[in-house]
Write a protein that holds these residues in place. Structure first.
Motif, PDB file in Angstrom:
ATOM      1  N   GLY A 120       0.796  -1.218   0.000  1.00  0.00           N
ATOM      2  CA  GLY A 120       0.000   0.000   0.000  1.00  0.00           C
ATOM      3  C   GLY A 120       0.832   1.274   0.000  1.00  0.00           C
ATOM      4  N   GLU A 121       2.090   1.148  -0.328  1.00  0.00           N
ATOM      5  CA  GLU A 121       2.986   2.296  -0.218  1.00  0.00           C
ATOM      6  C   GLU A 121       3.733   2.507  -1.534  1.00  0.00           C
ATOM      7  N   ILE A 122       3.976   3.760  -1.866  1.00  0.00           N
ATOM      8  CA  ILE A 122       4.800   4.053  -3.029  1.00  0.00           C
ATOM      9  C   ILE A 122       6.121   4.633  -2.525  1.00  0.00           C
ATOM     10  N   VAL A 123       7.199   3.915  -2.837  1.00  0.00           N
ATOM     11  CA  VAL A 123       8.517   4.395  -2.427  1.00  0.00           C
ATOM     12  C   VAL A 123       9.233   4.892  -3.674  1.00  0.00           C
ATOM     13  N   GLY A 124       9.710   6.113  -3.616  1.00  0.00           N
ATOM     14  CA  GLY A 124      10.406   6.681  -4.766  1.00  0.00           C
ATOM     15  C   GLY A 124      11.907   6.649  -4.564  1.00  0.00           C
ATOM     16  N   ILE A 125      12.618   6.336  -5.622  1.00  0.00           N
ATOM     17  CA  ILE A 125      14.083   6.390  -5.564  1.00  0.00           C
ATOM     18  C   ILE A 125      14.542   7.364  -6.627  1.00  0.00           C
ATOM     19  N   THR A 126      15.444   8.253  -6.261  1.00  0.00           N
ATOM     20  CA  THR A 126      15.922   9.210  -7.247  1.00  0.00           C
ATOM     21  C   THR A 126      17.419   9.442  -7.093  1.00  0.00           C
ATOM     22  N   GLY A 127      17.951  10.217  -7.969  1.00  0.00           N
ATOM     23  CA  GLY A 127      19.369  10.528  -7.961  1.00  0.00           C
ATOM     24  C   GLY A 127      19.720  11.118  -9.305  1.00  0.00           C
ATOM     25  N   LEU A 157      19.857   9.902   1.585  1.00  0.00           N
ATOM     26  CA  LEU A 157      18.761  10.557   2.297  1.00  0.00           C
ATOM     27  C   LEU A 157      17.509   9.704   2.146  1.00  0.00           C
ATOM     28  N   GLU A 158      16.804   9.528   3.247  1.00  0.00           N
ATOM     29  CA  GLU A 158      15.506   8.869   3.161  1.00  0.00           C
ATOM     30  C   GLU A 158      14.528   9.731   3.926  1.00  0.00           C
ATOM     31  N   LEU A 159      13.435  10.094   3.279  1.00  0.00           N
ATOM     32  CA  LEU A 159      12.476  10.955   3.986  1.00  0.00           C
ATOM     33  C   LEU A 159      11.053  10.608   3.594  1.00  0.00           C
ATOM     34  N   GLU A 160      10.129  10.948   4.503  1.00  0.00           N
ATOM     35  CA  GLU A 160       8.712  10.779   4.214  1.00  0.00           C
ATOM     36  C   GLU A 160       8.222  12.076   3.584  1.00  0.00           C
ATOM     37  N   THR A 161       7.344  11.966   2.619  1.00  0.00           N
ATOM     38  CA  THR A 161       6.829  13.203   2.044  1.00  0.00           C
ATOM     39  C   THR A 161       5.730  13.759   2.934  1.00  0.00           C
ATOM     40  N   THR A 162       5.704  15.065   3.036  1.00  0.00           N
ATOM     41  CA  THR A 162       4.677  15.718   3.850  1.00  0.00           C
ATOM     42  C   THR A 162       4.029  16.800   3.019  1.00  0.00           C
ATOM     43  N   GLU A 163       3.156  17.534   3.630  1.00  0.00           N
ATOM     44  CA  GLU A 163       2.513  18.657   2.953  1.00  0.00           C
ATOM     45  C   GLU A 163       3.565  19.680   2.515  1.00  0.00           C
ATOM     46  N   GLU A 164       4.540  19.801   3.365  1.00  0.00           N
ATOM     47  CA  GLU A 164       5.595  20.772   3.133  1.00  0.00           C
ATOM     48  C   GLU A 164       6.418  20.350   1.908  1.00  0.00           C
ATOM     49  N   ASP A 165       6.886  21.297   1.152  1.00  0.00           N
ATOM     50  CA  ASP A 165       7.660  20.971  -0.033  1.00  0.00           C
ATOM     51  C   ASP A 165       9.135  20.803   0.325  1.00  0.00           C
ATOM     52  N   LEU A 166       9.620  19.584   0.225  1.00  0.00           N
ATOM     53  CA  LEU A 166      11.007  19.322   0.600  1.00  0.00           C
ATOM     54  C   LEU A 166      11.869  19.048  -0.627  1.00  0.00           C
ATOM     55  N   THR A 167      11.392  19.477  -1.805  1.00  0.00           N
ATOM     56  CA  THR A 167      12.118  19.118  -3.022  1.00  0.00           C
ATOM     57  C   THR A 167      13.525  19.706  -3.049  1.00  0.00           C
ATOM     58  N   ASP A 168      13.688  20.865  -2.464  1.00  0.00           N
ATOM     59  CA  ASP A 168      15.029  21.463  -2.438  1.00  0.00           C
ATOM     60  C   ASP A 168      16.015  20.555  -1.721  1.00  0.00           C
ATOM     61  N   GLN A 169      15.541  20.016  -0.596  1.00  0.00           N
ATOM     62  CA  GLN A 169      16.378  19.119   0.184  1.00  0.00           C
ATOM     63  C   GLN A 169      16.787  17.902  -0.661  1.00  0.00           C
ATOM     64  N   ILE A 170      15.851  17.405  -1.469  1.00  0.00           N
ATOM     65  CA  ILE A 170      16.130  16.241  -2.312  1.00  0.00           C
ATOM     66  C   ILE A 170      17.173  16.588  -3.368  1.00  0.00           C
ATOM     67  N   ILE A 171      17.000  17.744  -3.967  1.00  0.00           N
ATOM     68  CA  ILE A 171      17.941  18.143  -5.020  1.00  0.00           C
ATOM     69  C   ILE A 171      19.339  18.307  -4.440  1.00  0.00           C
ATOM     70  N   MET A 217       4.096  11.753  -6.077  1.00  0.00           N
ATOM     71  CA  MET A 217       3.583  10.380  -6.021  1.00  0.00           C
ATOM     72  C   MET A 217       4.013   9.598  -4.786  1.00  0.00           C
ATOM     73  N   SER A 218       5.244   9.811  -4.312  1.00  0.00           N
ATOM     74  CA  SER A 218       5.801   8.897  -3.315  1.00  0.00           C
ATOM     75  C   SER A 218       5.292   9.179  -1.905  1.00  0.00           C
ATOM     76  N   ASP A 219       5.246   8.107  -1.120  1.00  0.00           N
ATOM     77  CA  ASP A 219       5.003   8.253   0.308  1.00  0.00           C
ATOM     78  C   ASP A 219       6.334   8.408   1.033  1.00  0.00           C
ATOM     79  N   ARG A 220       7.330   7.740   0.463  1.00  0.00           N
ATOM     80  CA  ARG A 220       8.650   7.808   1.047  1.00  0.00           C
ATOM     81  C   ARG A 220       9.652   7.948  -0.091  1.00  0.00           C
ATOM     82  N   ILE A 221      10.750   8.648   0.172  1.00  0.00           N
ATOM     83  CA  ILE A 221      11.702   8.911  -0.901  1.00  0.00           C
ATOM     84  C   ILE A 221      13.112   8.538  -0.453  1.00  0.00           C
TER      85      ILE A 221
END
Lengths: 332, 506
Positions: free
Chosen positions: B284-291, B480-494, B466-470
């Motif tokens: 029931g979870e979508i885990v995203g992997i990026t890089g 880095l592994e983080l849960e997505t929240t309402e807050e936009d954390l895309t900068d942190q990911i980049i 899309m992801s619940d966890r990244i």
């Protein structure tokens, strides 16, 4: 939905090979004296059983994505094993069994070299073709045929037996059991390829190997099965051939190699998407058989027959390629 | 001349293929000194009009005026380049075994003496000089092209294009294959170029379009919708113009509930792409992997599905430790893998939609080993309808479908197999926005049905939406592994994907 109207171009395109076969049939019926008699037709058909068996084997390998050049060697191997066993006094049933087993092993060696060692299909089967033919020459001390003094039992009936034999008013209608055997095997092969998971997976593995694997298809198992089937069918062809000749003639399979490639590819032009298939292959075999028979009746010299045959193969493929282009443009 | 403001004008251009009106009366006017964006869904006519401009197709109606001269009749594949129009394609046409200098001068080699010997030393020197002058990069002229990054290879192509001194340059989705830094360098070059040229820029990325272009032309179904100044529009309004409907809710709401762990990866190590990966995926979870490119993130999915290149670590699926995994074994236990190269590795091109969809689950549609036509057709028709695959029926050859629909076919394959873990490698790359929304919905439903989803993507928006966890990877490690929240954390990911950890910032 619009009502489908008859489209002549489309019809011709879909049936090029069949129509050409009909045209040849008609041509010989008109010009070759004695062609259109039941006796002659059945003879022509019965003589095609060995080519049909080998073509079936070739068809499996072509579907799996390659071309099996070693069918010629497998054909020789089957005849050799069977005849040597019978000469040594083994029962015909056991001899035929050993010949088929040899075919299976031959197929396994091919697939091992291709899948595990990683040699291309073309080079692997070229290699096993040379080795197989050399073994035939070595065993027969340079290629002297082995003649059997007598044939009996199953070995006799597999090549020489008849299922229908009517002699009436000068007409001689015989249908050999070997033809029936080959047709039954063709029907089974067609069914397996069309209606079973293995068949579907074999096509997938032949078209895009890695994509098929990623879809969960055991592509390697499919390819192995195709080579084993080819080896066994060709060895069976060898058994039938030597039964018909009551002897084993070494390095005689080359004759069938190019013909079987020809029949499979002519057959694939009959498929909508150009896939090799059994129905088409059977048609291809008929095409060749009638050609040989008709040209013989016309008294065309043996060497010229090959020129005509090669020419007609090119004509079929050329028409097909041309129409493929035309249709690709029209339906774009 | 009245229209001298324009360097290139395509006026009322039409093109008809049998049965399809690919372009109807499309007018695009390119000013000197502007970057002109061209957007539209796949099949909207972008590539058709560019192929007309390249002289690959002839147009049925309309005129093409270049630098005040009507070149409609003159245009063919050979003359386009000479006329002064250059193309930078998405696919890189490079020959890997050539050196930089050889590649740059391929076909226009510098020769010396009457015997036309190649002047290798001169070419190397000139190549280095030109690369620095025209695209501002220092590369050794003797380096093999295969050792360059994708971005550097592209620069060589741009440099090649500039050698003929074109007046108009067309960039066809140039950033699709680039890492972020390389994209930025490219934008810099394009801004330099536009000073004395017209630039046509085609892209699926609206952020880039608005950032880079001065004006944007939107195409839809072979018609021009409008040409607007980039400053006057937003991404949302562009999207609305392009698809003709609002796709505000592009990503489905995250109302999924995570259940038990379905996949557990411990210390997974790849021959060369990544090492010591540890993560879990729950039902029931979508885990995203990026890089970024080269971070190894794109090899994680196949590393779980096929142990061929795995040298260490273990994979536990549904509570069971898996020893060596091959794709057929993985599929049999309930995994489904959707590869990034959907034409080469996804849908088998010359098989029908039906055959492709049932490839993985065909066994379930047999009776006594015989495929049941009726069952197969019914299952496939259900999937075609549910996933909105655009095809008249299941007997159409998959290769004839668009990329988005082919991707749906591959997704349908695993849905039919009722996989419990979906591994999706770049599920929407190169897919137009309409089909993209459909695919997001499908992925969401996969997770909602109780399966785990592992989604590998380079698209940060999609990742976050899309992801619940990244999980973010950098140089083969999960940094880095983080849960997505309402807050936009895309900068942190980049930042993390570029190697800047949260700890050593500033």
């Amino acid at each position: 939905m619009k009502k489908k109207s008859f489209d002549m171009g489309r019809f011709l395109y879909d049936n090029t090979t069949t129509l050409l076969l009909l045209a040849i049939f008609l041509f010989f019926s008109v010009f070759a004296r004695g062609f259109l008699t039941i006796g002659n037709i059945t003879t022509a058909l019965s003589s095609s059983s060995v080519l049909l068996l080998i073509s079936l084997g070739m068809c499996f390998v072509v579907i799996s994505g390659g071309t099996d050049l070693s069918v010629a060697a497998a054909y020789g191997l089957g005849g050799m094993v069977c005849v040597l066993c019978i000469q040594a006094g083994l029962s015909p049933v056991f001899a035929i069994f050993l010949a088929l087993a040899a075919g299976a092993v031959f197929g396994l060696i091919n697939s091992f070299l291709i899948l595990k060692v990683g040699i291309s299909v073309w080079l692997t089967t070229l290699g096993t073709l040379f080795i197989g033919e050399s073994i035939e020459r070595i065993v027969t001390k340079g290629g002297t045929p082995i003649y059997l003094s007598r044939v009996s039992g199953l070995f006799e009936s597999i090549g020489q037996g008849t299922v229908v034999n009517i002699k009436q008013q000068g007409a001689n209608i015989t249908i050999k059991s070997s033809l029936l055997l080959a047709l039954v095997l063709a029907a089974i092969a067609a069914f397996v390829l069309k209606k079973t998971v293995f068949g579907r997976h074999l096509y997938a593995a032949g078209l895009q190997r890695r994509a098929a694997e990623l879809a969960g298809v055991s592509a390697k198992r499919c390819v192995t099965a195709a080579f084993v089937a080819s080896g066994m069918l060709c060895c069976l062809g060898g058994v039938v051939g030597s039964s018909q000749l009551v002897s084993y003639i070494p390095v005689n399979g080359r004759y069938y190699l190019l013909d079987s490639i020809g029949t499979v590819f002519i057959g694939s032009t009959m498929h909508k998407r150009g896939f090799a298939n059994i129905g088409g292959t059977v048609t291809g075999v008929l095409f060749f058989s009638f050609m040989t028979n008709g040209l013989n009746l016309l008294g065309v010299q043996y060497y010229w027959q090959y020129v005509i045959r090669g020419g007609l193969i090119l004509v079929v493929l050329a028409i097909n390629a041309y129409q493929r282009n035309v249709w690709a443009l029209r339906t774009k | 001349m009245s229209n001298s403001e324009y360097i290139l004008e395509m006026l009322d251009v039409s093109k008809e293929f049998p049965g399809v009106k690919a372009l109807s009366d499309v007018t695009i006017q390119i000013k000197k000194g502007e970057v002109h964006g061209l957007v539209g869904e796949n099949g909207a006519g972008k590539s058709t009009i560019m192929k007309i401009l390249a002289g690959l197709y002839s147009n049925d109606g309309g005129k093409i005026i270049f630098d005040g001269e009507d070149i409609t009749k003159k245009l063919n594949a050979r003359t386009a380049e000479q006329t002064g129009i250059s193309f930078i394609h998405q696919e890189r046409y490079v020959v890997p075994h050539l050196t930089v200098a050889e590649m740059l001068f391929l076909g226009v080699e510098k020769t010396k003496t009457a015997f036309k010997f190649m002047d290798r030393r001169g070419m190397v020197k000139l190549a280095e000089q030109m690369l620095e002058e025209k695209v501002g990069v220092r590369l050794s002229g003797n380096m093999l092209v295969s050792r360059l990054t994708v971005g550097e290879q592209q620069l060589i192509q741009i440099c090649r294009a500039l050698m003929s001194n074109p007046k108009v340059i067309v960039f066809d989705e140039p950033t699709a294959v680039l890492a972020k830094k390389e994209s930025e360098r490219l934008f810099h070059i394009i801004r330099q170029l536009k000073k004395d040229k017209g630039v046509i820029y085609i892209s699926h990325y609206f952020g880039e379009i608005l950032d880079l272009c001065d004006r944007v032309t939107v195409l839809r179904n072979g018609k021009k919708i409008d040409t607007v100044a980039a400053a006057d529009v937003t991404i949302d309004s562009l999207v609305t113009m392009m698809v003709g409907r609002d796709i505000l809710e592009q990503y489905p709401p995250k109302d999924r509930k995570a259940g038990e762990t379905i996949l557990s990866v411990k210390g997974l190590t790849h021959r060369k792409e990544f090492h010591d990966l540890n993560f879990e995926v729950r039902r029931g979870e979508i885990v995203g992997i990026t890089g970024l490119m080269g971070s190894g993130h794109d090899k994680v999915g196949i590393g779980i599905y096929d142990s061929h290149d795995i040298t260490g670590g273990e994979v536990e699926f549904k509570g069971k430790k898996m020893s060596y995994i091959s794709p057929d074994k993985a599929a049999a236990v309930g995994m489904g893998y959707v590869p990034d190269d959907r034409r080469g590795l996804g849908a088998i091109q010359s098989m029908t939609v039906k055959e492709n969809i049932t490839l993985a689950c065909l066994k379930d549609m047999t009776r006594h080993g015989i495929i049941s036509d009726r069952e197969e057709t019914r299952a496939v028709e259900g999937q075609i309808e549910k996933l909105r695959i655009k095809t008249p029926n299941g007997d159409v050859v998959s290769g004839n479908l668009s990329g988005g629909n082919q991707q749906k076919v591959v997704l349908a394959r695993w849905l039919s197999d009722q996989s419990e873990l979906y591994i999706l490698n770049q599920p929407t790359s190169g897919i137009d926005i309409g089909a993209r929304a459909d695919i997001y919905k499908i992925i969401d439903e996969m997770a909602k049905s109780g399966a785990g989803v592992l989604m590998i993507t380079q698209d940060i928006q999609e990742l976050y939406g899309m992801s619940d966890r990244i999980i973010v990877m950098f140089r083969g490690e999960a940094v880095l592994e983080l849960e997505t929240t309402e807050e936009d954390l895309t900068d942190q990911i980049i930042v993390a994907s570029m190697g800047g950890g949260a700890g050593d910032e500033g």
